[in-house]
Design an enzyme around this catalytic site. Sequence first.
Site, PDB file in Angstrom:
ATOM      1  N   ASN A  45      35.927  40.433 -26.722  1.00  0.00           N
ATOM      2  CA  ASN A  45      36.143  41.327 -27.895  1.00  0.00           C
ATOM      3  C   ASN A  45      36.163  42.642 -27.362  1.00  0.00           C
ATOM      4  O   ASN A  45      35.731  43.114 -26.626  1.00  0.00           O
ATOM      5  CB  ASN A  45      35.242  41.449 -28.892  1.00  0.00           C
ATOM      6  CG  ASN A  45      33.782  41.796 -28.736  1.00  0.00           C
ATOM      7  OD1 ASN A  45      32.869  41.266 -27.898  1.00  0.00           O
ATOM      8  ND2 ASN A  45      33.513  42.948 -29.017  1.00  0.00           N
ATOM      9  N   HIS A  48      17.770  35.828 -24.299  1.00  0.00           N
ATOM     10  CA  HIS A  48      18.084  37.140 -24.394  1.00  0.00           C
ATOM     11  C   HIS A  48      16.926  37.809 -24.742  1.00  0.00           C
ATOM     12  O   HIS A  48      15.980  37.194 -25.628  1.00  0.00           O
ATOM     13  CB  HIS A  48      19.226  37.565 -25.622  1.00  0.00           C
ATOM     14  CG  HIS A  48      20.459  36.787 -25.085  1.00  0.00           C
ATOM     15  ND1 HIS A  48      20.675  35.390 -25.281  1.00  0.00           N
ATOM     16  CD2 HIS A  48      21.553  36.992 -24.512  1.00  0.00           C
ATOM     17  CE1 HIS A  48      21.980  35.043 -24.911  1.00  0.00           C
ATOM     18  NE2 HIS A  48      22.357  35.984 -24.439  1.00  0.00           N
ATOM     19  N   HIS A  98      25.036  28.797 -26.414  1.00  0.00           N
ATOM     20  CA  HIS A  98      23.959  28.454 -25.450  1.00  0.00           C
ATOM     21  C   HIS A  98      23.472  27.212 -25.803  1.00  0.00           C
ATOM     22  O   HIS A  98      22.328  27.139 -26.541  1.00  0.00           O
ATOM     23  CB  HIS A  98      23.025  29.805 -25.489  1.00  0.00           C
ATOM     24  CG  HIS A  98      23.857  30.988 -25.125  1.00  0.00           C
ATOM     25  ND1 HIS A  98      23.537  31.473 -23.877  1.00  0.00           N
ATOM     26  CD2 HIS A  98      24.382  31.740 -25.950  1.00  0.00           C
ATOM     27  CE1 HIS A  98      24.200  32.630 -23.955  1.00  0.00           C
ATOM     28  NE2 HIS A  98      24.757  32.838 -25.050  1.00  0.00           N
ATOM     29  N   SER A 107      27.715  33.153 -22.959  1.00  0.00           N
ATOM     30  CA  SER A 107      28.049  32.829 -24.688  1.00  0.00           C
ATOM     31  C   SER A 107      29.444  32.250 -24.450  1.00  0.00           C
ATOM     32  O   SER A 107      30.582  32.779 -24.144  1.00  0.00           O
ATOM     33  CB  SER A 107      28.142  34.081 -25.458  1.00  0.00           C
ATOM     34  OG  SER A 107      27.024  34.604 -25.757  1.00  0.00           O
ATOM     35  N   TYR A 127      16.485  39.864 -27.278  1.00  0.00           N
ATOM     36  CA  TYR A 127      16.773  39.930 -28.833  1.00  0.00           C
ATOM     37  C   TYR A 127      16.237  38.871 -29.347  1.00  0.00           C
ATOM     38  O   TYR A 127      16.049  38.900 -30.730  1.00  0.00           O
ATOM     39  CB  TYR A 127      17.950  40.596 -29.256  1.00  0.00           C
ATOM     40  CG  TYR A 127      19.326  39.613 -28.927  1.00  0.00           C
ATOM     41  CD1 TYR A 127      19.270  38.464 -29.611  1.00  0.00           C
ATOM     42  CD2 TYR A 127      20.150  39.790 -27.922  1.00  0.00           C
ATOM     43  CE1 TYR A 127      20.395  37.409 -29.252  1.00  0.00           C
ATOM     44  CE2 TYR A 127      21.054  38.794 -27.667  1.00  0.00           C
ATOM     45  CZ  TYR A 127      21.102  37.614 -28.297  1.00  0.00           C
ATOM     46  OH  TYR A 127      22.239  36.640 -28.357  1.00  0.00           O
ATOM     47  N   GLU A 128      16.178  37.843 -28.689  1.00  0.00           N
ATOM     48  CA  GLU A 128      15.864  36.606 -29.199  1.00  0.00           C
ATOM     49  C   GLU A 128      14.086  36.507 -29.467  1.00  0.00           C
ATOM     50  O   GLU A 128      13.649  35.635 -29.992  1.00  0.00           O
ATOM     51  CB  GLU A 128      15.971  35.106 -28.353  1.00  0.00           C
ATOM     52  CG  GLU A 128      17.482  34.956 -28.407  1.00  0.00           C
ATOM     53  CD  GLU A 128      17.859  33.955 -27.394  1.00  0.00           C
ATOM     54  OE1 GLU A 128      17.572  32.460 -27.790  1.00  0.00           O
ATOM     55  OE2 GLU A 128      18.165  34.139 -26.224  1.00  0.00           O
ATOM     56  N   ALA A 167      29.652  37.004 -21.877  1.00  0.00           N
ATOM     57  CA  ALA A 167      30.594  37.558 -22.536  1.00  0.00           C
ATOM     58  C   ALA A 167      30.368  38.901 -23.036  1.00  0.00           C
ATOM     59  O   ALA A 167      29.209  39.144 -23.687  1.00  0.00           O
ATOM     60  CB  ALA A 167      30.776  36.723 -24.192  1.00  0.00           C
ATOM     61  N   MET A 217      24.573  42.010 -24.045  1.00  0.00           N
ATOM     62  CA  MET A 217      23.176  42.316 -24.169  1.00  0.00           C
ATOM     63  C   MET A 217      22.322  41.105 -23.265  1.00  0.00           C
ATOM     64  O   MET A 217      21.133  40.558 -23.820  1.00  0.00           O
ATOM     65  CB  MET A 217      22.800  41.710 -25.681  1.00  0.00           C
ATOM     66  CG  MET A 217      23.467  42.366 -26.766  1.00  0.00           C
ATOM     67  SD  MET A 217      23.687  41.542 -28.214  1.00  0.00           S
ATOM     68  CE  MET A 217      24.833  42.409 -29.037  1.00  0.00           C
ATOM     69  N   SER A 218      22.830  41.088 -22.095  1.00  0.00           N
ATOM     70  CA  SER A 218      22.135  40.213 -21.119  1.00  0.00           C
ATOM     71  C   SER A 218      22.222  40.641 -19.810  1.00  0.00           C
ATOM     72  O   SER A 218      22.726  41.818 -19.445  1.00  0.00           O
ATOM     73  CB  SER A 218      22.724  38.805 -21.349  1.00  0.00           C
ATOM     74  OG  SER A 218      24.130  38.608 -20.735  1.00  0.00           O
ATOM     75  N   HIS A 265      30.445  37.100 -33.545  1.00  0.00           N
ATOM     76  CA  HIS A 265      30.084  36.363 -32.799  1.00  0.00           C
ATOM     77  C   HIS A 265      31.121  35.107 -32.609  1.00  0.00           C
ATOM     78  O   HIS A 265      31.404  34.442 -31.424  1.00  0.00           O
ATOM     79  CB  HIS A 265      28.745  35.919 -32.611  1.00  0.00           C
ATOM     80  CG  HIS A 265      27.927  34.806 -31.628  1.00  0.00           C
ATOM     81  ND1 HIS A 265      28.081  35.639 -30.204  1.00  0.00           N
ATOM     82  CD2 HIS A 265      27.670  33.884 -31.480  1.00  0.00           C
ATOM     83  CE1 HIS A 265      27.715  34.658 -29.603  1.00  0.00           C
ATOM     84  NE2 HIS A 265      27.287  33.473 -30.069  1.00  0.00           N
TER      85      HIS A 265
HETATM   86  C1  R1P Z   1      26.851  38.515 -28.787  1.00  0.00           C
HETATM   87  O1  R1P Z   1      27.920  38.038 -29.304  1.00  0.00           O
HETATM   88  C2  R1P Z   1      26.460  37.667 -27.629  1.00  0.00           C
HETATM   89  O2  R1P Z   1      27.404  37.616 -26.568  1.00  0.00           O
HETATM   90  C3  R1P Z   1      26.753  38.138 -25.571  1.00  0.00           C
HETATM   91  C4  R1P Z   1      25.695  39.023 -25.743  1.00  0.00           C
HETATM   92  O3  R1P Z   1      24.782  39.249 -24.678  1.00  0.00           O
HETATM   93  C5  R1P Z   1      25.236  38.265 -27.029  1.00  0.00           C
HETATM   94  O4  R1P Z   1      24.305  37.571 -26.796  1.00  0.00           O
HETATM   95  O5  R1P Z   1      26.272  36.796 -24.922  1.00  0.00           O
HETATM   96  P1  R1P Z   1      25.863  36.565 -23.157  1.00  0.00           P
HETATM   97  O6  R1P Z   1      25.588  38.029 -22.676  1.00  0.00           O
HETATM   98  O7  R1P Z   1      24.718  35.616 -23.211  1.00  0.00           O
HETATM   99  O8  R1P Z   1      27.210  35.948 -22.651  1.00  0.00           O
HETATM  100  N1  CYT Z   2      30.607  42.312 -27.382  1.00  0.00           N
HETATM  101  C1  CYT Z   2      29.633  41.388 -26.990  1.00  0.00           C
HETATM  102  N2  CYT Z   2      28.954  43.880 -27.495  1.00  0.00           N
HETATM  103  C2  CYT Z   2      30.148  43.409 -27.877  1.00  0.00           C
HETATM  104  O1  CYT Z   2      31.025  44.185 -28.509  1.00  0.00           O
HETATM  105  N3  CYT Z   2      30.003  40.099 -26.508  1.00  0.00           N
HETATM  106  C3  CYT Z   2      28.275  41.754 -26.611  1.00  0.00           C
HETATM  107  C4  CYT Z   2      28.106  43.026 -26.953  1.00  0.00           C
END
Ligand code: R1P
Ligand code: CYT
Length: 273
Positions: free
Chosen positions: A233, A81, A59, A28, A83-84, A111, A209-210, A245
């Site tokens: 964050n 992801h 993305h 991200s 979750y998509e 991220a 989440m990835s 986000h």
């Molecule tokens: C949430 O802000 C997003 O940031 C992260 C999380 O996985 C979610 O998609 O993104 P990337 O892991 O794709 O960098």
């Molecule tokens: N931040 C992030 N959790 C968070 O706190 N980028 C993904 C998941």
Amino acid sequence: MKEKIEQAAAMIRKQSSIHPRIGLILGSGLGVLADEIEEAVVIPYAKIPHFPVSTVEGHAGRLVLGRLEGQAVVAMQGRFHLYEGYSLEEVTFPIRVMKRLGVETVLITNAAGGINESFQAGDLMLIRDHINFMFRNPLVGPNDPELGDRFPDMTEAYDADLRRLAKKVAEKLGIDLKEGVYAAMLGPSYETPAEIRMLRTVGGDAVGMSTVPEVIVARHAGIRVLGLSCIANMAAGILPQPLSHEEVMETAERVKETFLRLVKGILRELPGE
Ligand code: R1P
Ligand code: CYT
């Protein structure tokens, strides 16, 4: 699946004469790195057979082939992801295609939220290991031995030599590179403060989440992995503020210079062709 992989790889080969040995997955807000690629050939995901398309802000949804710091690379400007709504097969399909294109090493970035309270937003973290709190594994199903082993070893999923190299490069460049364990959650809601306390208790330093499905498939395919998190964050409940986000994107934008320097420095030190 092999046919799909071959069709996607064949289309990509037709667009570019580059034989990439290094793959980059840009998390991200971290896609800017692909803008630095020279002799770039850009292919929107929508044009590649069987590729999903990106639906998340930050993305771009493009594959970029070319040269970066003298290395032949293929970069994903945007990832997929769970979750998509994509299946694990779809989420990890690009890794299979990279392997087919000849990729031997992949740099996977994301991220993430900082769980470790010694971190702060804007830090970069080398991933030492992960915990799969998605409770799903992309290798579930019949195993094709031509793609990899039934039971791949995960003792050093994040290659020890590459980690050493990343630390050496960071030190040389004066970059304060943290190190830690990445905990993967399904999302897309951010974690609760109670979940973050649980993740900290079990040894997580950052949450996202990835990454984990991609790493598992890369190891299955025999690709070496280097993982880098941008602490975008602080995770839920640590600071007296809600998560968004927007903040994730803002922090990625703020650290991009350091992130670029580090990744380029690592690419320079990797063995060439
Ligand atoms: C949430 O802000 C997003 O940031 C992260 C999380 O996985 C979610 O998609 O993104 P990337 O892991 O794709 O960098
Ligand atoms: N931040 C992030 N959790 C968070 O706190 N980028 C993904 C998941």
